[in-house]
Write an enzyme that holds these catalytic residues in place. Sequence first.
Site, PDB file in Angstrom:
ATOM      1  N   ASP A 194       0.834  -1.209   0.000  1.00 25.73           N
ATOM      2  CA  ASP A 194       0.000   0.000   0.000  1.00 25.73           C
ATOM      3  C   ASP A 194       0.867   1.258   0.000  1.00 25.73           C
ATOM      4  OD1 ASP A 194      -2.177  -1.605   0.021  1.00 25.73           O
ATOM      5  OD2 ASP A 194      -2.772  -1.192   2.104  1.00 25.73           O
ATOM      6  N   GLU A 220      -2.652  -2.334  -9.427  1.00 23.60           N
ATOM      7  CA  GLU A 220      -1.379  -1.617  -9.582  1.00 23.60           C
ATOM      8  C   GLU A 220      -1.296  -1.015 -10.987  1.00 23.60           C
ATOM      9  OE1 GLU A 220      -1.680  -4.923  -9.134  1.00 23.60           O
ATOM     10  OE2 GLU A 220      -0.197  -6.053 -10.298  1.00 23.60           O
TER      11      GLU A 220
END
Length: 325
Positions: A194, A220
Amino acid sequence: MRILIADDERVSRRMLHGLLTMWGYEVISVEDGNKALEELKKPDAPRVGLLDWVMPGQNGVEVCRAIRRDRPEPYTYLILLTTKDAKENVVEGLESGADDYLIKPWDPYELKARLRAGQRILQLEDRLVEARETMRFKATHDHLTGLANRGFIVDSLERELARTRRENGSTIVMLGDLDHFKSVNDTYGHPVGDEVLREVARRLLGAVRSYDLVGRYGGEEFLIVLPGCDADMAEKQAERMRAALANEPMSFNEESKLITCSFGATAWLPGMEPAEEALIRMADDALYRAKRQGRNRVVYLSASAPACPPPDDPVAVGQQESGEK
Ligand SMILES: [Mg+2]
């Protein structure tokens, strides 16, 4: 708090001015409706208007109507001052958009109390607007990175293409996908993953122009829209983003790791249909090629390029199946 007084009677205007100043308000006074409207439409306009009903130019009721029509936000609290005390006049005043009214000659204590009521309404209004804006931000942005979320970035792309088409310009659409991101999560855990995504978002935003759009398209994966860019500029811009990640490792858990990203780019050029889905597909195709060519690179495909061949490369297929990109 600033208050506007609009009254054509000099004595009345001066009395109001004196009282309001004494009570700690900052006062602007004008002598007709046109000037009142001008003041109330300014970007930093007073939030409260005390408007005489009968005055030259536009009267108080007309000023109320115009403000409600042309300047819904931020809300202006409008009080009509009138000698008219017939019920139908009061109704007309309130229906024109006034919040309150005072019958002349007005009582100072009543005026003070009504101004306080107005301030309370404005405070409530401001809190509501703030809550609405927070909700709107949350609904359109990714909570982890603060970037535009998928829905919002795709909508923004659609709007941008419509504008580009009107202006006969060009726009670059780009997809970026972090290289080997799964291994970051697997090796260091999701909290680090994260943190990496947040840092990637910061670096990408730092590498684009203020009017470029960057959104989190998937886990992502990032969708980037560069308005007014042609193919040559696209490669430079994408290269700047790639370098923003590849030139400096990220530090976490007392380690540093280089996080890189592959980019696929394509352009909307004059004469094309503004089909955002087709552009995203083309950018995705270019991204796929960037991955196959070794990652940490930018591949640009023009919209007329032949479609990418099906994934027949056993390595690439194996990697995709394991979720590793
Ligand atoms: Mg008057």
